[in-house]
Design an enzyme around this catalytic site. Structure first.
Site, PDB file in Angstrom:
ATOM      1  N   CYS A  22      -9.977 -11.331  22.423  1.00  0.00           N
ATOM      2  CA  CYS A  22      -8.705 -10.636  22.196  1.00  0.00           C
ATOM      3  C   CYS A  22      -8.924  -9.126  22.079  1.00  0.00           C
ATOM      4  O   CYS A  22      -9.477  -8.649  21.091  1.00  0.00           O
ATOM      5  CB  CYS A  22      -8.063 -11.209  20.925  1.00  0.00           C
ATOM      6  SG  CYS A  22      -6.669 -10.270  20.302  1.00  0.00           S
ATOM      7  N   CYS A  36      -7.302  -7.430  19.078  1.00  0.00           N
ATOM      8  CA  CYS A  36      -8.043  -7.790  17.859  1.00  0.00           C
ATOM      9  C   CYS A  36      -9.227  -6.851  17.669  1.00  0.00           C
ATOM     10  O   CYS A  36      -9.502  -6.393  16.559  1.00  0.00           O
ATOM     11  CB  CYS A  36      -8.568  -9.232  17.939  1.00  0.00           C
ATOM     12  SG  CYS A  36      -7.293 -10.498  18.064  1.00  0.00           S
TER      13      CYS A  36
END
Length: 107
Positions: free
Chosen positions: A31, A34
């Site tokens: 991600c 993230c």
């Protein structure tokens, strides 16, 4: 200082039984957002070590907790206090916006 990891095996002790507020960053290695928010959370943790604990939970390695807390998009951050979810933050945000969201805990 970097945020410590938590997992299904340490969840109760790390999060639900913690003394103060705990922000859990639900994330995954693949991600991009993230990875962008991780250093910001590390900064907030370093600046507020006595006020809040920030932990990371890899959703790929702990799908049971991701399902239990209804994580449908990441990054997702939840603040737990006394074993209950008090605040939910969805998506990567700049530091000032995260600090505003966390003001009740770090203010």
């Amino acid at each position: 200082m970097t945020a410590k990891a938590t997992s299904s095996s340490t969840w109760n002790e790390d999060v639900l039984e913690a003394d103060g507020p705990v922000l859990v960053d639900f994330w995954a290695a693949w991600c991009g957002p993230c990875r962008m928010v991780a250093p910001v959370l590390d900064e907030i943790q370093a600046e507020n070590p006595e006020k809040i604990t920030i932990l990371k939970l890899n959703v790929d390695e702990n799908p049971d907790l991701a399902m239990k807390y209804q994580i449908t998009s990441i990054p997702a951050m939840k603040v737990f206090q006394a074993g209950e979810v008090k605040t939910t933050i969805i998506g990567a945000k700049p530091k000032f916006a995260l600090e505003q969201d966390l003001a009740p805990y770090i203010g």
